[in-house]
Scaffold this active site. Sequence first.
Site: not given
Length: 253
Positions: A141, A154
């Site tokens: 990501s 995250y």
Amino acid sequence: MNKCIFITGATAGFGKACSRLFAENGWNLIITGRRKERLEKLASEIKSEYGVDVHTLNFDVRNQEEVARVVSELPQKIKDEIGILINNAGLAVGKGPIDNGIIDDWNRMIDTNVKGLLYVSNAVIPFLKANKGGHIINIASIAGKEVYPGGNVYCASKHAVDALSKAMRIDLVSHNIKVTNIAPGAAETEFSVVRFKGDQSVADSVYDGFDPLQAIDIAETAYFAATRPAHVNLNDIVIMPAAQASSQVLYKG
Ligand code: NDP
Ligand code: 8X3
């Protein structure tokens, strides 16, 4: 390259789009996820639309024993054909300052995004080695490249994926196994509904006012990486919506 691809998290989003695109191009599939009904529906649609073999595996990537058992029970003929692993299953749970963090949310992200990726890789890499080479595509990501407010755990989990992609590339190069890291920015999938625990209006607001990436954009990127000539590897791909200049800078007109 053997024409069978193992895709985790195929019940939605990127994994589902990858499953369709690779099948459309003649690849046999092993598709995984926890939601069995969705998985089987997708498998039957793909078989009838594209005429490829589709094998479904229903497991939670966080359960190492289950991952190892279910993968080891694949028929030998299918194991012998695996050429690509896409480590895609993952999620964010919650977004907020670390001092208000919820331990269960942290565990879900670390157990899924980091440990789950390791468990699946551990189960599948022996087949890539036995098959004299292959390709691992890890879905990381932009959160694995940058850190943004409220993204703490995250972001840490995706930084770990980024590091594991680099480490796998070093450790597996002598086995003729390529490793590609794909780091997307904001993409409209079920990601935000999961992150905001079912709150559809908060999830929708993430994508208001600009054109986010769609799952097909990531599938096409994975497919492009997977179909380069044998002597070429794409190590690391950052793919963003045109309106997103960084994890925090989104131009909403
Ligand atoms: P979706 O929520 O649409 O899909 C996530 C997939 O992961 C589902 O198929 C889900 O299947 C699977 N999954 C989640 N937890 C588990 C688990 N414990 N065991 C097995 N499978 C699991 O999200 P995306 O398609 O957007 O996300 C895919 C990947 O891309 C994730 O790793 C995410 O972090 C990453 N990513 C997403 C971005 C975005 O903006 N959407 C941007 C950058 C990266 P099921 O629930 O059936 O088990
Ligand atoms: C998902 C993209 O920006 O929400 O990995 O972290 S972001």
